[in-house]
Scaffold this motif. Structure first.
Motif, PDB file in Angstrom:
ATOM      1  N   PRO A   1       0.814  -1.215   0.000  1.00 26.26           N
ATOM      2  CA  PRO A   1       0.000   0.000   0.000  1.00 26.26           C
ATOM      3  C   PRO A   1       0.848   1.265   0.000  1.00 26.26           C
ATOM      4  O   PRO A   1       1.991   1.271   0.449  1.00 26.26           O
ATOM      5  CB  PRO A   1      -0.784  -0.103   1.323  1.00 26.26           C
ATOM      6  CG  PRO A   1      -0.564  -1.490   1.822  1.00 26.26           C
ATOM      7  CD  PRO A   1       0.734  -1.949   1.257  1.00 26.26           C
ATOM      8  N   GLY A   2       0.251   2.356  -0.513  1.00 23.06           N
ATOM      9  CA  GLY A   2       0.926   3.644  -0.448  1.00 23.06           C
ATOM     10  C   GLY A   2       0.887   4.427  -1.745  1.00 23.06           C
ATOM     11  O   GLY A   2       1.009   5.661  -1.734  1.00 23.06           O
ATOM     12  N   ASP A   3       0.733   3.736  -2.875  1.00 21.56           N
ATOM     13  CA  ASP A   3       0.645   4.397  -4.169  1.00 21.56           C
ATOM     14  C   ASP A   3      -0.822   4.771  -4.395  1.00 21.56           C
ATOM     15  O   ASP A   3      -1.656   3.904  -4.646  1.00 21.56           O
ATOM     16  CB  ASP A   3       1.150   3.445  -5.252  1.00 21.56           C
ATOM     17  CG  ASP A   3       1.108   4.049  -6.657  1.00 21.56           C
ATOM     18  OD1 ASP A   3       0.334   5.003  -6.865  1.00 21.56           O
ATOM     19  OD2 ASP A   3       1.837   3.545  -7.528  1.00 21.56           O
ATOM     20  N   LEU A   4      -1.149   6.064  -4.305  1.00 21.78           N
ATOM     21  CA  LEU A   4      -2.547   6.482  -4.415  1.00 21.78           C
ATOM     22  C   LEU A   4      -3.172   6.060  -5.735  1.00 21.78           C
ATOM     23  O   LEU A   4      -4.362   5.726  -5.787  1.00 21.78           O
ATOM     24  CB  LEU A   4      -2.662   8.003  -4.263  1.00 21.78           C
ATOM     25  CG  LEU A   4      -2.735   8.557  -2.835  1.00 21.78           C
ATOM     26  CD1 LEU A   4      -2.831  10.078  -2.881  1.00 21.78           C
ATOM     27  CD2 LEU A   4      -3.921   7.984  -2.083  1.00 21.78           C
ATOM     28  N   TYR A   5      -2.395   6.055  -6.784  1.00 23.35           N
ATOM     29  CA  TYR A   5      -2.929   5.673  -8.093  1.00 23.35           C
ATOM     30  C   TYR A   5      -3.226   4.173  -8.123  1.00 23.35           C
ATOM     31  O   TYR A   5      -4.295   3.744  -8.570  1.00 23.35           O
ATOM     32  CB  TYR A   5      -1.959   6.072  -9.204  1.00 23.35           C
ATOM     33  CG  TYR A   5      -1.843   7.570  -9.364  1.00 23.35           C
ATOM     34  CD1 TYR A   5      -2.677   8.256 -10.236  1.00 23.35           C
ATOM     35  CD2 TYR A   5      -0.906   8.300  -8.635  1.00 23.35           C
ATOM     36  CE1 TYR A   5      -2.583   9.633 -10.388  1.00 23.35           C
ATOM     37  CE2 TYR A   5      -0.800   9.674  -8.779  1.00 23.35           C
ATOM     38  CZ  TYR A   5      -1.644  10.337  -9.648  1.00 23.35           C
ATOM     39  OH  TYR A   5      -1.546  11.706  -9.785  1.00 23.35           O
TER      40      TYR A   5
ATOM     41  N   VAL B   1      -0.658  13.137   1.439  1.00 19.51           N
ATOM     42  CA  VAL B   1      -0.680  11.953   2.303  1.00 19.51           C
ATOM     43  C   VAL B   1       0.628  11.845   3.077  1.00 19.51           C
ATOM     44  O   VAL B   1       0.634  11.546   4.281  1.00 19.51           O
ATOM     45  CB  VAL B   1      -0.928  10.680   1.464  1.00 19.51           C
ATOM     46  CG1 VAL B   1      -0.753   9.429   2.318  1.00 19.51           C
ATOM     47  CG2 VAL B   1      -2.333  10.720   0.861  1.00 19.51           C
ATOM     48  N   PHE B   2       1.734  12.105   2.417  1.00 19.84           N
ATOM     49  CA  PHE B   2       3.037  12.011   3.081  1.00 19.84           C
ATOM     50  C   PHE B   2       3.127  12.986   4.246  1.00 19.84           C
ATOM     51  O   PHE B   2       3.508  12.607   5.362  1.00 19.84           O
ATOM     52  CB  PHE B   2       4.161  12.285   2.085  1.00 19.84           C
ATOM     53  CG  PHE B   2       5.535  12.224   2.697  1.00 19.84           C
ATOM     54  CD1 PHE B   2       6.222  11.026   2.771  1.00 19.84           C
ATOM     55  CD2 PHE B   2       6.140  13.369   3.198  1.00 19.84           C
ATOM     56  CE1 PHE B   2       7.492  10.962   3.350  1.00 19.84           C
ATOM     57  CE2 PHE B   2       7.411  13.318   3.775  1.00 19.84           C
ATOM     58  CZ  PHE B   2       8.081  12.105   3.845  1.00 19.84           C
TER      59      PHE B   2
ATOM     60  N   GLN C   1       9.632  13.581  -6.114  1.00 18.08           N
ATOM     61  CA  GLN C   1       8.573  13.351  -7.094  1.00 18.08           C
ATOM     62  C   GLN C   1       7.517  12.404  -6.542  1.00 18.08           C
ATOM     63  O   GLN C   1       6.314  12.630  -6.714  1.00 18.08           O
ATOM     64  CB  GLN C   1       9.162  12.791  -8.385  1.00 18.08           C
ATOM     65  CG  GLN C   1       9.910  13.801  -9.228  1.00 18.08           C
ATOM     66  CD  GLN C   1      10.610  13.152 -10.410  1.00 18.08           C
ATOM     67  OE1 GLN C   1      10.988  11.983 -10.361  1.00 18.08           O
ATOM     68  NE2 GLN C   1      10.800  13.919 -11.475  1.00 18.08           N
ATOM     69  N   VAL C   2       7.957  11.346  -5.891  1.00 21.65           N
ATOM     70  CA  VAL C   2       7.009  10.370  -5.342  1.00 21.65           C
ATOM     71  C   VAL C   2       6.110  11.030  -4.306  1.00 21.65           C
ATOM     72  O   VAL C   2       4.890  10.825  -4.297  1.00 21.65           O
ATOM     73  CB  VAL C   2       7.765   9.164  -4.736  1.00 21.65           C
ATOM     74  CG1 VAL C   2       6.790   8.215  -4.042  1.00 21.65           C
ATOM     75  CG2 VAL C   2       8.541   8.424  -5.824  1.00 21.65           C
ATOM     76  N   ILE C   3       6.697  11.851  -3.445  1.00 18.12           N
ATOM     77  CA  ILE C   3       5.902  12.560  -2.438  1.00 18.12           C
ATOM     78  C   ILE C   3       4.880  13.460  -3.110  1.00 18.12           C
ATOM     79  O   ILE C   3       3.717  13.523  -2.698  1.00 18.12           O
ATOM     80  CB  ILE C   3       6.821  13.366  -1.502  1.00 18.12           C
ATOM     81  CG1 ILE C   3       7.645  12.416  -0.618  1.00 18.12           C
ATOM     82  CG2 ILE C   3       6.010  14.327  -0.631  1.00 18.12           C
ATOM     83  CD1 ILE C   3       8.723  13.109   0.196  1.00 18.12           C
ATOM     84  N   SER C   4       5.289  14.146  -4.172  1.00 14.78           N
ATOM     85  CA  SER C   4       4.379  15.085  -4.844  1.00 14.78           C
ATOM     86  C   SER C   4       3.273  14.367  -5.606  1.00 14.78           C
ATOM     87  O   SER C   4       2.194  14.927  -5.809  1.00 14.78           O
ATOM     88  CB  SER C   4       5.159  15.995  -5.797  1.00 14.78           C
ATOM     89  OG  SER C   4       5.651  15.271  -6.920  1.00 14.78           O
ATOM     90  N   TYR C   5       3.516  13.127  -6.043  1.00 19.44           N
ATOM     91  CA  TYR C   5       2.492  12.382  -6.767  1.00 19.44           C
ATOM     92  C   TYR C   5       1.285  12.104  -5.873  1.00 19.44           C
ATOM     93  O   TYR C   5       0.143  12.104  -6.338  1.00 19.44           O
ATOM     94  CB  TYR C   5       3.044  11.046  -7.269  1.00 19.44           C
ATOM     95  CG  TYR C   5       4.103  11.137  -8.337  1.00 19.44           C
ATOM     96  CD1 TYR C   5       4.196  12.244  -9.175  1.00 19.44           C
ATOM     97  CD2 TYR C   5       5.010  10.105  -8.517  1.00 19.44           C
ATOM     98  CE1 TYR C   5       5.184  12.320 -10.148  1.00 19.44           C
ATOM     99  CE2 TYR C   5       5.998  10.167  -9.492  1.00 19.44           C
ATOM    100  CZ  TYR C   5       6.080  11.278 -10.297  1.00 19.44           C
ATOM    101  OH  TYR C   5       7.057  11.349 -11.248  1.00 19.44           O
ATOM    102  N   PHE C   6       1.562  11.825  -4.592  1.00 23.73           N
ATOM    103  CA  PHE C   6       0.501  11.374  -3.696  1.00 23.73           C
ATOM    104  C   PHE C   6      -0.046  12.555  -2.907  1.00 23.73           C
ATOM    105  O   PHE C   6      -0.020  12.605  -1.686  1.00 23.73           O
ATOM    106  CB  PHE C   6       1.025  10.250  -2.804  1.00 23.73           C
ATOM    107  CG  PHE C   6       1.673   9.155  -3.606  1.00 23.73           C
ATOM    108  CD1 PHE C   6       1.104   8.752  -4.801  1.00 23.73           C
ATOM    109  CD2 PHE C   6       2.846   8.552  -3.201  1.00 23.73           C
ATOM    110  CE1 PHE C   6       1.690   7.764  -5.578  1.00 23.73           C
ATOM    111  CE2 PHE C   6       3.438   7.562  -3.964  1.00 23.73           C
ATOM    112  CZ  PHE C   6       2.862   7.162  -5.163  1.00 23.73           C
TER     113      PHE C   6
END
Length: 415
Positions: free
Chosen positions: A134-138, A203-204, A342-347
């Motif tokens: 879990p963790g990837d909002l997409y 979320v982060f 980038q990963v933080i900004s995606y979610f």
């Protein structure tokens, strides 16, 4: 800063008119809504427990023998009616206390309702998540959407639906936006309305803010180890070690009511409960992927094996530990070149801002003293949604969700 703290007489009057009585954000979060301030809700309903076989060929480790599919709760009317999907918050099941109160309020108003567990709930990790990480909002939203499709296929012969709607609270509120965006492409449900309740913007950063509550424990963060050990052993008598992944809001409220913890430890208690919920998710994901993060790689846990040691190890892992050591390497392996930033900004809701601005189907219900949001986050939600953003003066994080005025607003939103 000072100007932001001053209220006009009209604002003061509006705040006083709101009858939810618990002023402190942490106290409200822990205590919720007093029973006498909740609306009368039905005790008898037409309800079915759904067990969805999302991945028919999936093998489950022996320790998860009890998990026979993704569990959802379905309340239905005899007459044609709109259907509302409800997504639970972090770590929660389809039958979390606030989730069931929402279901009852909507059912009483004439809606069909299907509740889903959070993708961070162990049952979802085991039976509903394609990646089991879990963790990837997409990705999590795709998993939720798939679960909704399977649930709908299971009940559509029994009910007549006039429209589809969507809501979620906390992390589930944020996920609702991503699910709705996916539906715009796939058009299975064509959601009429989507209500985000106490959502995180990032979320982060919201998860990090909850973790920071542990810094408020007596003695400060330097006493974290001692606090953890003391608190974990304090509530051990309330805890079912054989299924520790199932801790929910009812457990937290029961512990607090028994005065196991002092009021001064309230912030730390919220942080600790988040950490325990996180532990359940990490344990389930680790076992399902055989990653070796908590349980030694290739070790097969059997029915009757003690999970206490794994609980203790998992509970000492922070959200940042999970993100840096477990989730980020997994994500970067699938998406080479993706940076941490980038990963933080995606979610983050900002990553789908264009969609949110373009859709009139959304509404937000939140609180001005919710500690998972910054002042900037609140301004962002109010700016994006305008009159469709309903902010209450108090209630902490979800503390006032079962308050009669809040439930009435939720129901009216979908009418």
């Amino acid at each position: 800063m000072l100007a932001g703290l001053l209220l006009t007489p009209l604002q003061l009057w509006a705040a006083e008119e709101y009858g939810y009585p618990i002023a402190g954000a942490y106290d409200a979060t822990i205590l919720g809504t007093p029973a006498n301030l909740r609306p009368p809700l039905p005790t008898k309903m037409r309800v079915r427990n759904l067990v969805l076989d999302i991945f028919p060929d999936r093998d489950r480790p022996p320790i998860f023998f009890y998990d026979d599919g993704l569990r959802c709760t379905f309340a239905y009317q005899k007459h044609p009616a709109p259907l509302v999907f409800l997504i639970a918050g972090t770590g929660a099941s389809d039958r979390a206390a606030v989730q069931i109160s929402m279901l009852k309020a909507l059912y009483q108003a004439g809606f069909h309702v299907i509740t889903l567990p959070s993708p961070t709930n162990a049952n979802f990790v085991i039976s509903g998540s394609r990646s089991r990480v879990p963790g990837d909002l997409y990705q999590d939203s795709e998993d939720l959407y798939r679960a909704m499709e399977v649930a709908w296929s299971k009940v559509k012969g029994d009910i007549e639906v006039t429209s589809f709607n969507l809501s979620g609270y906390s992390l589930g509120g944020t996920e609702a936006a991503f699910v709705a965006r996916l539906d715009r492409e796939r058009k299975v449900f064509n959601f009429r309305k989507v209500l985000m309740i106490d959502p995180a913007v990032s979320v982060f950063h919201s998860a990090s803010r909850i973790e920071e509550l542990l810094n408020q424990i007596p003695g400060g963060s330097g006493k974290l180890g001692a606090f953890f050990n003391r608190m974990l052993y304090k509530f051990s008598e309330f805890y079912n070690y054989g299924n520790f992944v199932g801790i929910d809001d009812n457990f937290l409220y029961a512990v607090y009511q028994e005065k196991v913890f002092s009021p001064a430890e309230a912030a730390g208690l919220i942080g600790l409960t988040f950490r325990i919920n996180l532990a359940g998710m990490i344990f389930a994901s680790d076992v399902m992927t055989n990653s070796g993060y908590v349980v030694p790689k290739n070790k097969v846990l059997k029915v009757g094996d003690s999970l206490f040691d794994y609980l203790m190890v998992s509970s000492h892992l922070s959200f940042l530990d999970y993100f840096e050591e477990y989730f980020l390497p997994y994500y970067q392996e699938i998406h080479p070149g993706a940076t941490r930033e980038q990963v933080i900004s995606y979610f983050d809701l900002r990553s789908i801002e264009g969609y949110l601005k373009s859709s009139s189907q959304f509404g937000v219900m939140a609180n001005d003293n919710d500690f998972i949001l910054t002042a900037e986050d609140r301004d962002y939600l109010k700016g994006i949604f305008g009159e469709r953003a309903k902010f209450y003066p108090r209630g902490g994080h979800l503390g006032n969700l079962e308050y009669k005025e809040n439930l009435a607003y939720m129901v009216d939103f979908f009418k």
